[in-house]
Design a protein around this motif. Sequence first.
Motif, short mmCIF file in Angstrom:
data_model
loop_
_atom_site.label_atom_id
_atom_site.label_comp_id
_atom_site.label_asym_id
_atom_site.label_seq_id
_atom_site.Cartn_x
_atom_site.Cartn_y
_atom_site.Cartn_z
N ALA A 53 89.81 6.46 82.51
CA ALA A 53 88.99 6.23 81.32
C ALA A 53 88.00 5.09 81.55
CB ALA A 53 89.89 5.93 80.13
N ARG A 54 88.47 4.01 82.19
CA ARG A 54 87.59 2.87 82.46
C ARG A 54 86.48 3.25 83.45
NH1 ARG A 54 88.95 -2.32 81.07
NH2 ARG A 54 86.76 -2.65 81.60
N VAL A 55 86.83 4.03 84.46
CA VAL A 55 85.83 4.47 85.43
C VAL A 55 84.75 5.30 84.75
CG1 VAL A 55 85.42 5.93 87.45
CG2 VAL A 55 87.37 4.36 87.43
N LEU A 56 85.18 6.23 83.89
CA LEU A 56 84.22 7.08 83.19
C LEU A 56 83.31 6.27 82.27
CD1 LEU A 56 83.38 10.01 82.93
CD2 LEU A 56 85.03 10.25 81.05
N SER A 57 83.88 5.28 81.60
CA SER A 57 83.06 4.44 80.71
C SER A 57 82.06 3.62 81.51
CB SER A 57 83.94 3.53 79.86
OG SER A 57 84.61 2.57 80.66
N ASN A 58 82.44 3.21 82.73
CA ASN A 58 81.50 2.48 83.58
C ASN A 58 80.36 3.37 84.06
OD1 ASN A 58 82.33 -0.19 83.63
ND2 ASN A 58 83.87 0.16 85.20
N VAL A 59 80.66 4.64 84.30
CA VAL A 59 79.59 5.58 84.65
C VAL A 59 78.57 5.67 83.53
CG1 VAL A 59 79.08 8.01 85.11
CG2 VAL A 59 81.04 6.92 86.23
N ALA A 60 79.05 5.74 82.29
CA ALA A 60 78.14 5.77 81.14
C ALA A 60 77.32 4.50 81.06
CB ALA A 60 78.95 5.96 79.86
N ARG A 61 77.94 3.39 81.37
CA ARG A 61 77.22 2.11 81.33
C ARG A 61 76.11 2.09 82.36
NH1 ARG A 61 79.74 -3.78 83.00
NH2 ARG A 61 77.91 -5.03 82.50
N TRP A 62 76.36 2.58 83.58
CA TRP A 62 75.34 2.59 84.62
C TRP A 62 74.13 3.42 84.21
CZ3 TRP A 62 79.44 4.01 88.88
CH2 TRP A 62 80.16 2.86 89.20
N PHE A 63 74.36 4.56 83.57
CA PHE A 63 73.28 5.48 83.26
C PHE A 63 72.58 5.20 81.93
CE2 PHE A 63 75.49 8.00 86.47
CZ PHE A 63 74.43 8.51 87.21
N THR A 64 73.27 4.56 81.00
CA THR A 64 72.70 4.38 79.66
C THR A 64 72.45 2.92 79.27
OG1 THR A 64 74.86 4.27 78.54
CG2 THR A 64 73.91 6.46 78.92
N GLY A 65 73.10 1.98 79.93
CA GLY A 65 72.99 0.59 79.51
C GLY A 65 73.84 0.28 78.30
N ILE A 66 74.70 1.21 77.91
CA ILE A 66 75.57 1.05 76.74
C ILE A 66 77.00 0.93 77.23
CG2 ILE A 66 76.40 2.12 74.61
CD1 ILE A 66 73.71 3.65 74.54
N GLU A 67 77.69 -0.13 76.82
CA GLU A 67 79.06 -0.36 77.25
C GLU A 67 80.02 -0.18 76.07
OE1 GLU A 67 81.92 -3.86 79.16
OE2 GLU A 67 79.74 -3.99 79.34
N ILE A 68 80.80 0.88 76.12
CA ILE A 68 81.80 1.13 75.08
C ILE A 68 83.17 1.19 75.76
CG2 ILE A 68 82.54 2.62 73.20
CD1 ILE A 68 79.77 3.84 73.13
N HIS A 69 84.04 0.29 75.37
CA HIS A 69 85.39 0.32 75.95
C HIS A 69 86.09 1.59 75.49
CE1 HIS A 69 89.52 -0.79 76.92
NE2 HIS A 69 89.03 -1.79 77.64
N PRO A 70 86.79 2.27 76.41
CA PRO A 70 87.45 3.53 76.02
C PRO A 70 88.53 3.36 74.96
CG PRO A 70 88.11 2.86 78.22
CD PRO A 70 86.96 1.99 77.84
N GLY A 71 88.99 2.12 74.75
CA GLY A 71 89.99 1.89 73.72
C GLY A 71 89.41 1.79 72.32
N ALA A 72 88.10 1.64 72.21
CA ALA A 72 87.47 1.53 70.89
C ALA A 72 87.61 2.83 70.12
CB ALA A 72 86.00 1.16 71.05
N THR A 73 87.81 2.72 68.81
CA THR A 73 87.96 3.89 67.94
C THR A 73 86.67 4.09 67.16
OG1 THR A 73 90.33 3.46 67.70
CG2 THR A 73 89.30 4.92 66.08
N ILE A 74 86.07 5.27 67.30
CA ILE A 74 84.78 5.55 66.68
C ILE A 74 84.90 6.81 65.83
CG2 ILE A 74 82.36 6.12 67.11
CD1 ILE A 74 82.50 4.51 69.65
N GLY A 75 84.40 6.72 64.60
CA GLY A 75 84.49 7.83 63.66
C GLY A 75 83.44 8.89 63.89
N ARG A 76 83.25 9.71 62.89
CA ARG A 76 82.36 10.87 62.99
C ARG A 76 80.91 10.48 62.74
NH1 ARG A 76 86.48 15.00 62.27
NH2 ARG A 76 84.91 16.64 62.45
N ARG A 77 80.01 11.29 63.31
CA ARG A 77 78.56 11.16 63.10
C ARG A 77 78.07 9.75 63.43
NH1 ARG A 77 80.98 14.05 59.34
NH2 ARG A 77 81.24 12.26 57.97
N PHE A 78 78.43 9.28 64.60
CA PHE A 78 78.05 7.95 65.07
C PHE A 78 76.74 8.04 65.84
CE2 PHE A 78 78.66 4.52 68.39
CZ PHE A 78 78.40 3.47 67.53
N PHE A 79 75.82 7.12 65.57
CA PHE A 79 74.50 7.16 66.19
C PHE A 79 74.13 5.80 66.75
CE2 PHE A 79 69.67 7.30 65.41
CZ PHE A 79 69.42 7.77 66.69
#
Length: 267
Positions: A53-79
């Motif tokens: 999960a951490r590796v995948l989140s780091n891949v997202a960070r490299w490509f988007t500049g957005i860092e979201i920890h995989p442990g964070a809980t996010i609801g519906r229709r998030f923008f």
Amino acid sequence: MFSRIREDIYCIFERDPAARYVFEIITTYPGIHAIIIHRISHWLWEQGFKWFARVLSNVARWFTGIEIHPGATIGRRFFIDHGMGVVIGETAEIGDDCTLYHGVTLGGTSWQKGKRHPTLGNDVVIGAGAKILGPITLANGARIGSNAVVVKDVPEGATVVGIPGKVVTPRKLHEKRREEIAQKMGFDAYGATQDMPDPVANAVNRMLDHIHQMDERMDKLCEEIHRLGGVLEVTPLPELVAEGFGEEQAEGGISGSSKRDSQNPNT
């Protein structure tokens, strides 16, 4: 998970007027890339595959500049609009229909384990560059202004601006009266409110309060004189020209008050 990803995509049409069609969103919006990968990495995190999960989140960070920890809980229709520099910590909790702009940080203020990141209710909007720090709660409908630093709970429907963040409250009656007097004088106390830490603004506000009370007394005296049969010679008030406020503002505001006085026989 896939139904939530679909909602994440289609909610963008409601919040970004630049969005034209689904294919464009899927291929060009870094915010949707980050949230799609987070949905997957969060599932892996809950299943116990924390390293993957951490590796995948780091891949997202490299490509988007957005860092979201995989442990964070996010609801519906998030923008996440634009997205560069967004950081969302491990114990952050985000409700439904929330919007974050670039440079937002949902961070912690402690090295201790446990809940250390913010909790967002539903329909929360956080402006660009804002920092929401600590295990605080932003209630439903909260609005955080750009570059604000928030370290305390925010009540439902409130708007917070500044460093440190302060709740913006509706103008009170005496503040509206100050504004009316300021407009009459052709002077605006540079948008300052009573609670701002500016001694000059506070002094001007006290003067406006005093002028308002004097105007009320003069109006009552004129009414009483006319009631007793007296006659008053009305002389227009002289124009006040304040250096640094511009001819248009000085002439418009002050001459306007002079005209009002000349048309009113009770002043």
